[in-house]
Design a protein around this motif. Structure first.
Motif, PDB file in Angstrom:
ATOM      1  N   GLY A   1       4.164   5.695  -3.597  1.00 57.32           N
ATOM      2  CA  GLY A   1       4.783   4.388  -3.781  1.00 57.32           C
ATOM      3  C   GLY A   1       4.642   3.424  -2.621  1.00 57.32           C
ATOM      4  O   GLY A   1       5.388   2.442  -2.548  1.00 57.32           O
ATOM      5  N   ILE A   2       3.713   3.675  -1.701  1.00 55.95           N
ATOM      6  CA  ILE A   2       3.490   2.750  -0.588  1.00 55.95           C
ATOM      7  C   ILE A   2       2.283   1.887  -0.941  1.00 55.95           C
ATOM      8  O   ILE A   2       1.148   2.364  -0.931  1.00 55.95           O
ATOM      9  N   PRO A   3       2.492   0.606  -1.252  1.00 58.90           N
ATOM     10  CA  PRO A   3       1.357  -0.239  -1.631  1.00 58.90           C
ATOM     11  C   PRO A   3       0.340  -0.337  -0.498  1.00 58.90           C
ATOM     12  O   PRO A   3       0.703  -0.299   0.688  1.00 58.90           O
ATOM     13  N   GLN A   4      -0.906  -0.480  -0.858  1.00 57.95           N
ATOM     14  CA  GLN A   4      -1.944  -0.625   0.163  1.00 57.95           C
ATOM     15  C   GLN A   4      -1.680  -1.844   1.044  1.00 57.95           C
ATOM     16  O   GLN A   4      -2.016  -1.839   2.229  1.00 57.95           O
ATOM     17  N   THR A   5      -1.061  -2.870   0.480  1.00 59.52           N
ATOM     18  CA  THR A   5      -0.728  -4.030   1.303  1.00 59.52           C
ATOM     19  C   THR A   5       0.192  -3.646   2.455  1.00 59.52           C
ATOM     20  O   THR A   5       0.040  -4.143   3.580  1.00 59.52           O
ATOM     21  N   ARG A   6       1.145  -2.741   2.190  1.00 55.93           N
ATOM     22  CA  ARG A   6       2.048  -2.297   3.254  1.00 55.93           C
ATOM     23  C   ARG A   6       1.289  -1.468   4.283  1.00 55.93           C
ATOM     24  O   ARG A   6       1.509  -1.613   5.496  1.00 55.93           O
ATOM     25  N   THR A   7       0.409  -0.603   3.812  1.00 54.59           N
ATOM     26  CA  THR A   7      -0.391   0.192   4.742  1.00 54.59           C
ATOM     27  C   THR A   7      -1.220  -0.710   5.646  1.00 54.59           C
ATOM     28  O   THR A   7      -1.309  -0.495   6.861  1.00 54.59           O
TER      29      THR A   7
END
Length: 488
Positions: free
Chosen positions: A93-99
């Motif tokens: 549930g960690i969006p790539q945008t957050r990564t």
């Protein structure tokens, strides 16, 4: 030289590589064609091994609360990843945008320069360095670097301009991916097969769902623009009978099952990382993770080469270690695609796989493959079970109190960990003190089957792989020379 290393692409692999090079003391510039992040999140998390890599650099707290789950799948067939000690299906549930936000902030802290709106249009490798030409908001510009690294994705311009051989198979099907708001969708697990194809839906946050649509018999199209939401909604309705046409698509994309890998990860002074080097069906959430692992493997080696202390052949081990890892990724994603994208003709194979996965040995093998925890490299002679394997996360007591094997790698340097009974190691290793840290630690009580049980010392590369251990790990002097060059 304008910069020792020029990186093309400011996605997860490019940002990771740039930060690793800065930890190694190398000046680097990142060129990115997008003037701002796209906001699209194809990836929704990362594997257990990549979670460890982020932990090795002290980045995990920046992601906030991380949810992991042992419940996963292989090709849509349920698999309990806890069958392998320390394994899980990954951070969910960690969006790539957050990564990318976390990696971008890390890169900025260590001094990485990202130039946005720079589109690569030409490159020349003359044997002494690489000259790149880019279209920028201020006109056409040229830059020169000692090395150029393509981290620019599956349609890599670097790969094409440098002439890398990229064999493999073309896509046979087109699939849709979209984040949709305003639809009351029931959760559908990956691999849920319906008449005519496969669909998936999962809640991302309140009121927003991620959907994937795979309709068999839909040949891939040569698109210059993303598909329309009407195309996605029409396909969803044909497969499920439900209409989502009134939903609001936050973004829409298409992808296929093309499988390709370059024959060499390095060509002169040009190297490829991540999706620029290998493209595959996104099965098991491995794409972003393997790209980050590529970058972590290359970063310290390229820094050592630029700084001049790399032993002969060190940079070549990037290809010899990561090309087989990439080939294994392509193999397992193709296998998973056959299992959950094919029609009834593959049902007997699914039944066989379902039976096989009930055996603990098979479960451990598949969990280790997809999680990345079973990866090992040839690092030299020796009988210690950790040689060539990742250093396991383990709490320790160091000179300043509580620490761990992960904490000791935050600086991105090699580390010699003395765990007792290793008199004389400091004197043997002190001539490499400009490249490795030497730390005395005590370990907590371990079970007899723990890989650190009975281990008195470890030499760990900056990317977290053990290249020497005592006892039965060979000669420390040989390992230091092989991985960290001649003594100062």
């Amino acid at each position: 030289m304008d910069s020792s290393v020029i990186i093309v692409g400011a996605g997860p692999s490019g940002l990771t590589l740039a930060a690793e090079l800065r930890l190694g003391g190398i000046d680097v510039v990142v060129l990115e064609r997008l003037e701002k992040p796209s906001g699209e999140s194809r990836g929704l998390g990362f594997t257990a091994r990549t979670m460890e890599l982020f932990d090795q650099r002290g980045l995990l707290p920046e992601f906030g609360d991380i949810t992991t789950s042992a419940a996963g799948h292989f090709g849509g067939i349920p698999l309990d990843y806890s069958i392998l000690p320390g394994a899980h299906f990954g951070a969910r549930g960690i969006p790539q945008t957050r990564t990318e936000e976390v990696l971008g902030a890390w890169a900025a802290r260590v001094g990485v320069e990202v130039r946005r709106g720079w589109t690569l249009v030409g490159l020349t490798d003359d044997g002494d360095g690489v000259t790149v030409t880019a279209e920028t908001p201020d006109g056409v510009r040229t830059l020169r670097g000692r090395y150029l690294v393509g981290c620019d994705g599956g349609r890599s311009t670097v790969r094409q301009l440098a002439g890398f051989d990229f064999p493999g198979t073309d896509a046979t099907i087109e699939m849709f991916l979209a984040d949709v708001a305003g639809c009351d969708l029931k959760a559908r697990q990956i691999g849920e097969r319906v008449a005519g194809g496969m669909v998936m839906s999962a809640p991302l946050r309140e009121g927003v769902d991620r959907i994937i649509v795979c309709e068999r018999g839909t040949p891939p199209r040569r698109r210059t623009e993303p598909p329309t939401f009407d195309e996605v909604a029409d396909a969803w309705q044909r497969l499920t009978g439900d209409s989502i046409h009134d939903g609001d698509a936050l973004w829409v994309s298409s992808f296929g099952d093309a499988t390709r890998q370059v024959t060499q990860y390095r060509k002169g002074a040009v190297l490829l990382v991540g999706d620029a080097a290998h493209t595959h069906l996104p099965a098991g959430g491995q794409g972003l993770s393997v790209s980050v692992q590529d970058a972590m493997n290359l970063g310290w080696k390229l820094a050592a080469d630029v700084r001049g202390w790399a032993p002969e052949g060190l940079l070549d081990t990037y290809h010899s270690e990561r090309h087989p890892a990439g080939a294994r990724l392509l193999m397992n994603t193709r296998a998973q695609g056959l299992l959950y994208l094919s029609g009834a003709e593959v049902d007997p194979l699914r039944e066989v796989f379902t039976e096989l996965m009930e055996f603990p040995e098979v479960g451990r093998h598949l969990a280790g493959m997809v999680s990345g925890l079973d990866l090992g490299y040839p690092v030299g002679d020796g009988a210690h079970p950790l040689l060539g394997r990742r250093v396991p996360p383990q709490k320790l007591t160091g000179p300043q109190g509580g620490t761990s094997t992960m904490d000791l790698l935050h600086a991105g340097r090699g580390v010699l960990i003395r765990l007792g009974g290793s008199a004389g190691l400091q004197a043997a290793a002190r001539l490499w003190a400009d490249r490795i840290d030497i730390v005395d630690c005590a370990q907590t009580e371990l079970s007899a089957d723990d890989p650190l049980c009975g281990t008195t010392a470890l030499l760990v590369r900056p990317d977290g792989y053990v290249v020497w251990a005592a006892p039965d790990g060979g000669e420390l002097h040989d390992a230091l020379n092989r991985w960290f060059g001649a003594a100062a």
